[in-house]
Design a protein around this motif. Sequence first.
Motif, PDB file in Angstrom:
ATOM      1  N   TRP A  75       1.142  41.853 -21.139  1.00  0.00           N
ATOM      2  CA  TRP A  75       0.415  42.483 -22.247  1.00  0.00           C
ATOM      3  C   TRP A  75       0.696  41.798 -23.579  1.00  0.00           C
ATOM      4  CZ3 TRP A  75      -3.064  46.102 -20.788  1.00  0.00           C
ATOM      5  CH2 TRP A  75      -3.773  46.742 -21.800  1.00  0.00           C
ATOM      6  N   ARG A  78      -1.750  39.583 -25.599  1.00  0.00           N
ATOM      7  CA  ARG A  78      -2.786  40.146 -26.461  1.00  0.00           C
ATOM      8  C   ARG A  78      -2.338  40.132 -27.924  1.00  0.00           C
ATOM      9  NH1 ARG A  78      -6.140  44.330 -23.200  1.00  0.00           N
ATOM     10  NH2 ARG A  78      -5.607  43.833 -21.046  1.00  0.00           N
ATOM     11  N   ASP A 188      -8.123  39.560 -20.206  1.00  0.00           N
ATOM     12  CA  ASP A 188      -7.583  40.889 -20.496  1.00  0.00           C
ATOM     13  C   ASP A 188      -8.176  41.940 -19.563  1.00  0.00           C
ATOM     14  OD1 ASP A 188      -6.172  39.707 -22.533  1.00  0.00           O
ATOM     15  OD2 ASP A 188      -7.445  40.474 -24.145  1.00  0.00           O
TER      16      ASP A 188
END
Length: 242
Positions: A75, A78, A188
């Motif tokens: 994550w 991002r 994503d």
Amino acid sequence: MAAPLSREEFEARLRGKSASYHIHHPFHVMMAEGRLTKAQLQGWVANRYLYQVAIPVKDAAIMSNCPDRELRREWIQRVLDHDGYDIGGIKDDGGIEAWIRLGEAVGLSREDVTSQRLVSPAARFAVDAYVNFARQRPWQEAVASSLTELFAPHIHQQRLDTWPQMYPWVDPAGLQYFRNRLTQARRDVAHGLRFTLDYFSQSRALQERALEILQFKLDLLWALADAIMLQQCEIAITGPKA
């Protein structure tokens, strides 16, 4: 209690939410058709900057609530995508900087964009609501809220396809943000969708909750477009505020 949907049915239901995506909002339809004035397009870029700077904040909030080290390791990309990085001589200015350059490409100054002085109060309210959701709700729900990215590559490609013809005064170099997101958003989505299908398929109730969360995020993006459109109508009637 109803049985859980199959993985394929659940994914189809999630993808079916595309009808609520803000690509269908009247303001975005006008944008795609080349019907926005220069001031209106500038207003959109200025307001959406607030959303861009909020993205890594909400992603950091998700990670701060998440005990899963493997998910955090994936994550964090991002955050780097938007904030940029300079690690071991490898540098990327990031999506926020790319958005500032988009602002310059449509005729705004860097200060116009970064000061947020052109941002609608209603737009700020909508963006704050999303950040607060990511901070306060279980991290699994915050992950599911990211799935509006399912529909994002289409809107980015639409802008790349239409802006050079519809808005020839926009410097094409400023469209790099949209080019970057074509690949970043798909990556994503692959991650967020995989997790959502795995975690929320444990029960029908969880699947329905995931669908509610995705609708909430779609409604939030629609409200953000409402706020921008209302602001631009107000400016057209009364003139810009001093």
